[in-house]
Design a protein around this motif. Structure first.
Motif, PDB file in Angstrom:
ATOM      1  N   VAL A  36      60.430  10.716  51.361  1.00 57.69           N
ATOM      2  CA  VAL A  36      59.580  11.608  52.504  1.00 57.69           C
ATOM      3  C   VAL A  36      60.511  12.781  52.753  1.00 57.69           C
ATOM      4  O   VAL A  36      60.041  13.817  53.132  1.00 57.69           O
ATOM      5  CB  VAL A  36      59.606  10.725  53.541  1.00 57.69           C
ATOM      6  N   SER A 345      53.643   4.275  50.112  1.00 60.04           N
ATOM      7  CA  SER A 345      55.390   4.615  50.192  1.00 60.04           C
ATOM      8  C   SER A 345      56.102   4.252  48.912  1.00 60.04           C
ATOM      9  O   SER A 345      55.320   3.382  48.100  1.00 60.04           O
ATOM     10  CB  SER A 345      56.211   3.962  51.207  1.00 60.04           C
ATOM     11  N   MET A 422      51.071   6.246  54.670  1.00 62.83           N
ATOM     12  CA  MET A 422      52.230   6.377  55.270  1.00 62.83           C
ATOM     13  C   MET A 422      51.836   6.467  56.841  1.00 62.83           C
ATOM     14  O   MET A 422      52.552   6.145  57.712  1.00 62.83           O
ATOM     15  CB  MET A 422      52.898   7.717  55.059  1.00 62.83           C
TER      16      MET A 422
END
Length: 484
Positions: A36, A345, A422
């Motif tokens: 991220v 993720s 996410m």
């Protein structure tokens, strides 16, 4: 004059790079997944100015000071209420299967919410059946109705639900309705909003969108739960918003939305009611606890234990992601997942691959057409490595498959509002049910099979032949992972 422009240019460049350096340090120092952080850094560097602006808007989990302080103060009193459920006879860990025992331990330790037995469940899989069932239960309501939805879109049977609520309020039923501001703008502009308020219904906008506060609270943080609680004795939750699909997004080109809801009776209803009370207090500051459930359980009958798993700002981080991971790690034979938005993720992606690699039959069902172009392309960026690991992928052609469900070994399931992305797993207010009921799970598994029957299987040899054009857009939109 030219010298002035020269100096202004130098000053502008220096200020910009100081800004970029500052934001870079902020991104790096935040504790989050490395993938991220890298995605955000690429956005900031590739899209000058705009990337920095986007980070301030969407880069951090910011509920706003008032709501954040309120949620922090709420955690202890709500935890005390939840902890009382451990003394309830409906909490029977010694009678639970291995699938739900570890989830019960996790949720109990992190938030005080135990899995409760003594429930009955009804799977409702058609919009007409769902809405007519809701209307009938509203018409029979005696004391209270609590509702929270992301989207309320007027039209069709949704208007009949609104009429039923107005009539219930007029006969003395206390009605509290919480709707996400960004998800329900059509409702707040409609005549139903005024009519409900005039009839005595308490209608509140959750997370109101205001251009004046764009840097004070993350704008894409949304109230995504779907919960109805009637008289603290009947509850609904699932993937369906308060819409009639025949009157909703007909021009989007994705077909009719395909959803489910679960109708629940038993002690779990009171837990869902408490989740609504949490959301209500976060938004209004008004504290109301539901009554504690009646917990007399006949252990000689089917127990149907359910674990309610909420998530959102102020609640334990990553709780639903942890529950999903525990469930998948316990799978011995099969996992079948349906989700409209698939942007996992890095950790969840590895769990899916590892589960398939140890011989478990992992099936992923997602819609062929999606109302989010970015999500559609980003999802496909994961296909190759999933297929190589042995995951089976099906694209559904019967509309926008909006059902959010996970079935483990045909014995245990997760069903609720949570997408495999996410946004759902890290950001929004969500809720899912972990259901340890083999008969209900079989019914959900058969429904998932009907989705597969209306799907096209993605095969690795064919997938590898896709064009360079497709590969480019997959990778390009994958970079926007943190915004999806």
């Amino acid at each position: 004059m030219e010298q002035l422009y020269h100096y202004l240019t130098i000053i502008g460049v220096v200020l910009y790079w100081v800004l970029v350096a500052g934001v870079t340090l902020r991104v790096v120092l935040k504790r989050r997944a490395v993938s991220v952080s890298l995605s955000w850094l690429m956005i900031i560097y590739i899209i000058p100015i705009v990337g920095v602006f986007c980070y301030f808007l969407f880069g951090e989990l910011n509920l706003g000071r008032t709501r954040a302080e309120r949620a922090h103060k709420m955690f202890t009193p709500f935890g005390n209420w939840f902890n009382q459920l451990n003394d309830c006879q409906a909490h029977l860990p010694e009678h639970m299967s291995v699938h739900i025992t570890k989830i019960d331990e996790l949720c109990n330790n992190r938030m005080g919410i135990p899995a409760l037995s003594g429930n009955s469940l009804s799977l409702q899989d058609s919009p007409d059946k769902i809405l007519r069932s809701i209307i009938q239960d509203i018409e029979n309501a005696q004391s209270s109705i609590r509702m929270v939805f992301y989207i309320w879109h007027p039209g069709g049977l949704a208007d009949s639900v609104a009429s039923a609520l107005i009539q219930a309020s007029k006969r003395g039923v206390n009605v509290k309705l919480l709707l996400d501001s960004a998800g329900s703008p059509r409702f707040f502009r409609s005549h139903w909003f005024g009519m409900m308020k005039s009839s005595g219904i308490e209608v509140k906008q959750a997370l109101a969108v205001s251009p004046m506060r764009i840097f004070l609270r993350r704008l894409d943080l949304r109230q995504h739960r779907k919960i109805i609680v009637i008289d603290d004795s009947i509850a609904y939750t699932g993937s369906m918003n308060l819409v009639d699909p025949e009157h909703f997004k007909q021009d989007s080109g994705v077909g009719q939305w395909i959803d489910i809801m679960v109708r629940v009776t038993g002690p779990t209803v009171n837990v869902l009611s408490a989740i609504h009370c949490w959301d209500w207090e976060v938004e209004t500051g008004e504290r109301v606890f539901p009554q504690l459930p009646e917990c007399t359980i006949n252990t000689n009958e089917s127990l149907h234990p359910i674990q309610v798993v909420p998530s959102g700002p102020g609640m334990p981080e990553n709780l639903i992601l942890q529950v999903l991971s525990i469930a998948m790690h316990q799978a011995n034979e099969s996992i079948r997942i349906t989700t409209p938005y698939f942007v996992p993720s890095a950790d969840l992606l590895e769990t899916l691959k590892m589960t398939a690699q140890r011989g478990v039959n992992v099936e992923l069902i997602i819609p062929h057409k999606n109302d989010s172009l970015m999500v559609k392309w980003a999802s496909r960026a994961f296909y190759s490595e999933l297929l190589e690991a042995g995951v089976k992928i099906y694209e559904f052609y019967g509309g926008l498959l909006h059902t959010k469900s996970v079935v483990i070994d045909e014995k245990f399931c997760l069903v609720g509002t949570v997408n495999v992305d996410m946004r759902s797993l890290w950001l929004n207010f969500e809720v899912t049910l972990a259901v340890d009921d083999e008969a209900f799970t079989k019914e959900l598994y058969w429904l998932q099979q009907t989705y597969i029957d209306s799907s096209h299987s993605i095969l690795l040899p064919e997938w590898n032949k896709r064009s360079v054009y497709n590969r480019f857009f997959e990778r390009a939109f994958y970079l926007f992972n943190p915004l999806l």
